[in-house]
Design a protein around this motif. Structure first.
Motif, PDB file in Angstrom:
ATOM      1  N   ALA A 344     -11.552 -42.289  -0.908  1.00 23.32           N
ATOM      2  CA  ALA A 344     -11.844 -40.912  -0.487  1.00 23.32           C
ATOM      3  C   ALA A 344     -10.577 -40.271   0.064  1.00 23.32           C
ATOM      4  O   ALA A 344      -9.787 -40.910   0.764  1.00 23.32           O
ATOM      5  CB  ALA A 344     -12.943 -40.915   0.571  1.00 23.32           C
ATOM      6  N   SER A 345     -10.390 -38.994  -0.224  1.00 22.73           N
ATOM      7  CA  SER A 345      -9.195 -38.279   0.214  1.00 22.73           C
ATOM      8  C   SER A 345      -9.371 -37.753   1.641  1.00 22.73           C
ATOM      9  O   SER A 345     -10.456 -37.329   2.023  1.00 22.73           O
ATOM     10  CB  SER A 345      -8.915 -37.120  -0.749  1.00 22.73           C
ATOM     11  N   TRP A 346      -8.277 -37.778   2.460  1.00 20.95           N
ATOM     12  CA  TRP A 346      -8.271 -37.221   3.812  1.00 20.95           C
ATOM     13  C   TRP A 346      -6.918 -36.599   4.076  1.00 20.95           C
ATOM     14  O   TRP A 346      -5.952 -36.866   3.381  1.00 20.95           O
ATOM     15  CB  TRP A 346      -8.624 -38.280   4.850  1.00 20.95           C
ATOM     16  N   THR A 347      -6.851 -35.728   5.078  1.00 23.84           N
ATOM     17  CA  THR A 347      -5.618 -35.024   5.402  1.00 23.84           C
ATOM     18  C   THR A 347      -4.975 -35.651   6.613  1.00 23.84           C
ATOM     19  O   THR A 347      -5.617 -35.835   7.652  1.00 23.84           O
ATOM     20  CB  THR A 347      -5.893 -33.537   5.679  1.00 23.84           C
ATOM     21  N   CYS A 348      -3.688 -36.021   6.446  1.00 20.51           N
ATOM     22  CA  CYS A 348      -2.955 -36.642   7.556  1.00 20.51           C
ATOM     23  C   CYS A 348      -2.754 -35.585   8.642  1.00 20.51           C
ATOM     24  O   CYS A 348      -2.207 -34.497   8.377  1.00 20.51           O
ATOM     25  CB  CYS A 348      -1.612 -37.172   7.069  1.00 20.51           C
ATOM     26  N   PRO A 349      -3.126 -35.845   9.899  1.00 20.08           N
ATOM     27  CA  PRO A 349      -2.953 -34.861  10.978  1.00 20.08           C
ATOM     28  C   PRO A 349      -1.492 -34.618  11.335  1.00 20.08           C
ATOM     29  O   PRO A 349      -1.164 -33.588  11.905  1.00 20.08           O
ATOM     30  CB  PRO A 349      -3.727 -35.486  12.143  1.00 20.08           C
ATOM     31  N   ASN A 350      -0.591 -35.549  11.001  1.00 20.15           N
ATOM     32  CA  ASN A 350       0.837 -35.374  11.292  1.00 20.15           C
ATOM     33  C   ASN A 350       1.564 -34.622  10.178  1.00 20.15           C
ATOM     34  O   ASN A 350       2.304 -33.667  10.422  1.00 20.15           O
ATOM     35  CB  ASN A 350       1.500 -36.733  11.520  1.00 20.15           C
ATOM     36  N   CYS A 351       1.380 -35.100   8.913  1.00 22.49           N
ATOM     37  CA  CYS A 351       2.132 -34.532   7.780  1.00 22.49           C
ATOM     38  C   CYS A 351       1.420 -33.383   7.100  1.00 22.49           C
ATOM     39  O   CYS A 351       2.033 -32.643   6.314  1.00 22.49           O
ATOM     40  CB  CYS A 351       2.414 -35.630   6.757  1.00 22.49           C
ATOM     41  N   LYS A 352       0.140 -33.243   7.368  1.00 28.07           N
ATOM     42  CA  LYS A 352      -0.670 -32.187   6.759  1.00 28.07           C
ATOM     43  C   LYS A 352      -0.686 -32.289   5.219  1.00 28.07           C
ATOM     44  O   LYS A 352      -0.653 -31.301   4.506  1.00 28.07           O
ATOM     45  CB  LYS A 352      -0.151 -30.798   7.157  1.00 28.07           C
ATOM     46  N   ILE A 353      -0.675 -33.489   4.728  1.00 27.45           N
ATOM     47  CA  ILE A 353      -0.718 -33.700   3.273  1.00 27.45           C
ATOM     48  C   ILE A 353      -1.940 -34.535   2.944  1.00 27.45           C
ATOM     49  O   ILE A 353      -2.410 -35.327   3.775  1.00 27.45           O
ATOM     50  CB  ILE A 353       0.550 -34.399   2.752  1.00 27.45           C
ATOM     51  N   PRO A 354      -2.493 -34.348   1.717  1.00 25.89           N
ATOM     52  CA  PRO A 354      -3.651 -35.165   1.329  1.00 25.89           C
ATOM     53  C   PRO A 354      -3.242 -36.614   1.139  1.00 25.89           C
ATOM     54  O   PRO A 354      -2.185 -36.909   0.590  1.00 25.89           O
ATOM     55  CB  PRO A 354      -4.113 -34.529   0.016  1.00 25.89           C
ATOM     56  N   VAL A 355      -4.123 -37.488   1.614  1.00 28.72           N
ATOM     57  CA  VAL A 355      -3.816 -38.915   1.565  1.00 28.72           C
ATOM     58  C   VAL A 355      -5.031 -39.652   1.036  1.00 28.72           C
ATOM     59  O   VAL A 355      -6.162 -39.289   1.331  1.00 28.72           O
ATOM     60  CB  VAL A 355      -3.440 -39.442   2.973  1.00 28.72           C
ATOM     61  N   THR A 356      -4.775 -40.702   0.262  1.00 33.33           N
ATOM     62  CA  THR A 356      -5.840 -41.624  -0.152  1.00 33.33           C
ATOM     63  C   THR A 356      -5.494 -42.985   0.404  1.00 33.33           C
ATOM     64  O   THR A 356      -4.324 -43.350   0.524  1.00 33.33           O
ATOM     65  CB  THR A 356      -5.948 -41.689  -1.696  1.00 33.33           C
ATOM     66  N   GLY A 357      -6.476 -43.759   0.724  1.00 33.15           N
ATOM     67  CA  GLY A 357      -6.217 -45.050   1.339  1.00 33.15           C
ATOM     68  C   GLY A 357      -6.391 -44.984   2.840  1.00 33.15           C
ATOM     69  O   GLY A 357      -6.836 -43.981   3.415  1.00 33.15           O
ATOM     70  N   LYS A 358      -5.998 -46.022   3.556  1.00 34.74           N
ATOM     71  CA  LYS A 358      -6.211 -46.138   5.000  1.00 34.74           C
ATOM     72  C   LYS A 358      -5.013 -45.681   5.807  1.00 34.74           C
ATOM     73  O   LYS A 358      -5.118 -45.486   7.021  1.00 34.74           O
ATOM     74  CB  LYS A 358      -6.543 -47.577   5.360  1.00 34.74           C
ATOM     75  N   PHE A 359      -3.843 -45.533   5.173  1.00 33.29           N
ATOM     76  CA  PHE A 359      -2.638 -45.139   5.897  1.00 33.29           C
ATOM     77  C   PHE A 359      -1.900 -44.069   5.113  1.00 33.29           C
ATOM     78  O   PHE A 359      -1.887 -44.057   3.872  1.00 33.29           O
ATOM     79  CB  PHE A 359      -1.720 -46.339   6.119  1.00 33.29           C
ATOM     80  N   CYS A 360      -1.237 -43.146   5.861  1.00 37.05           N
ATOM     81  CA  CYS A 360      -0.435 -42.080   5.235  1.00 37.05           C
ATOM     82  C   CYS A 360       0.826 -42.687   4.643  1.00 37.05           C
ATOM     83  O   CYS A 360       1.534 -43.447   5.323  1.00 37.05           O
ATOM     84  CB  CYS A 360      -0.078 -41.017   6.280  1.00 37.05           C
ATOM     85  N   GLN A 361       1.139 -42.326   3.398  1.00 40.64           N
ATOM     86  CA  GLN A 361       2.309 -42.882   2.738  1.00 40.64           C
ATOM     87  C   GLN A 361       3.612 -42.301   3.249  1.00 40.64           C
ATOM     88  O   GLN A 361       4.692 -42.845   2.976  1.00 40.64           O
ATOM     89  CB  GLN A 361       2.205 -42.683   1.211  1.00 40.64           C
TER      90      GLN A 361
END
Length: 394
Positions: A344-361
């Motif tokens: 499932a896709s989520w938005t990183c609160p720091n980078c403000k980019i869409p992320v998939t997985g458990k950690f922001c790349q």
């Protein structure tokens, strides 16, 4: 007793009147191979004249033995008191051997002859294979996929042409064939020679069709020199040579295939053309697939054209090109769909980019525990079923 060559011009000079007899043989043409000439009494008088014309060989017999011979054109005087002169030209060794050993049993006493031999090239002798002869045609190779080798197409041919021959050894020819006949003509021998020439030619065909020469079947008429060379090297005409005769020239004028062989070649050509056409379509199809994949704007139109190409070829390309394409694209699409379900896709609160997985790349931020509306992105309660902002059911 022997021959003495007369002076040049003596045939028309004063010595002409001194000659008791003149023995000669008119031109023997292309038909007479040997002719016996003697005097009315059967005895050649001393100082008689023997005239040897162009392309002739003269052998003098006395009571069944050779006493002199010549293959050199000219006018000769027969001298009963002289030793053999052997003005022999090309047959010197042959004549000396004849003088030592050649006799005929039962010859009557006091019989003297001049045997004239036609040593010109006897031309215009036709030959033809009565039945089709097997030939390996390397111009139509058949690949063997099991061994990775090729084999020639076996065909049956009829060949027609002409050959020439010469009397190479008058002694052997006389001993084996002509004997002491008054006249010996070509037609008494020609059928036997023709059969042996055909047998020799069949052996030559086997050589020309082997893996060394690989001569195309329809190019046989142009292999005149090669045919004669092989015949000489392999001595395929040995039965003819044993009669004192040598094949001089050999020319194949025409080659024809039997009906079954013509069908084989026609089927071969059709099959080759079909394979070439299929190979061209496969290449075009592969190029079209590559062009369509590289064209981001017109990919849909490109692949539609590929489908039409396959339909036009009667589905020919389905297994050759469409199959590999399907094997490559369908698994990739399935993988993407499966990945979309699991991550499932989520938005990183720091980078403000869409992320998939458990950690922001980008920054390594862990996926927050709080939830966001998948429609408007508004933060919602962790266990909320509806977004309070847009009402979207999460």
């Amino acid at each position: 007793m022997g021959l003495i060559k007369a002076a040049t011009g003596a045939i028309g000079g004063t010595l002409k009147d001194q000659w008791k007899e003149a023995l000669r043989c008119d031109d023997m043409g292309n038909e007479i191979l040997m002719k016996k000439v003697t005097t009315p009494t059967g005895v050649i008088s001393n100082k008689s004249t023997i005239i040897v014309g162009p392309g002739q060989c003269a052998i003098i017999y006395d009571n069944g033995r050779v006493i002199d011979a010549t293959a050199e054109e000219g006018v000769y005087t027969f001298d009963s008191s002289s030793t053999p002169s052997f003005f022999a030209g090309q047959f010197g060794a042959v004549f000396k051997e004849m003088w030592q050993r050649f006799t005929y049993e039962g010859a009557s006493a006091k019989e003297q002859y001049v045997f004239f031999f036609n040593i010109k090239e006897i031309i215009g002798n036709k030959f033809g294979t009565p039945n089709p002869v097997p030939f390996q045609d390397w111009s139509h190779p058949i690949p063997n996929q099991m061994t990775g080798t090729i084999t020639p197409l076996r065909v049956e041919v009829k060949c027609f042409g002409k050959y020439t021959f010469k009397i190479e050894d008058p002694s052997t020819f006389m001993n084996e064939i002509a004997g002491t006949a008054d006249i010996y003509r070509k037609d008494e021998l020609i059928e036997q020679i023709r059969s042996e020439v055909i047998a020799s030619f069949q052996n030559v065909l086997n050589e020309l069709g082997n893996s060394v020469h690989k001569i195309p079947v329809l190019e046989l008429p142009s292999q005149t020199d090669e045919i004669k060379q092989i015949m000489d090297e392999k001595v395929f005409d040995e039965p003819i040579r044993k009669r004192g005769i040598k094949i001089e020239g050999f020319a194949v004028e025409s080659v024809t295939l039997d009906e079954e062989s013509e069908k084989k070649i026609d089927q071969y050509e059709l099959s080759s053309n079909a394979n070439m056409q299929q190979g061209t379509l496969v290449g075009a199809y592969a190029n079209a697939v590559q062009d369509a994949a590289n064209n981001a704007n017109g990919a849909a139109n490109g692949f539609m054209g590929i489908g039409m190409m396959n339909m036009a070829s009667g589905g020919m390309m389905g297994g050759a090109a469409a199959g590999p394409w399907q094997q490559q694209t369908q698994p990739a699409q399935s993988m993407q769909q499966e990945q979309g379900k699991n991550d499932a896709s989520w938005t990183c609160p720091n980078c403000k980019i869409p992320v998939t997985g458990k950690f922001c790349q980008e920054c390594g931020q862990a996926k927050p525990e709080k939830s966001f509306c998948s429609n408007c992105g508004k933060e919602i309660g962790k266990n909320a079923k509806f977004c309070p902002e847009c009402g979207y059911q999460n």
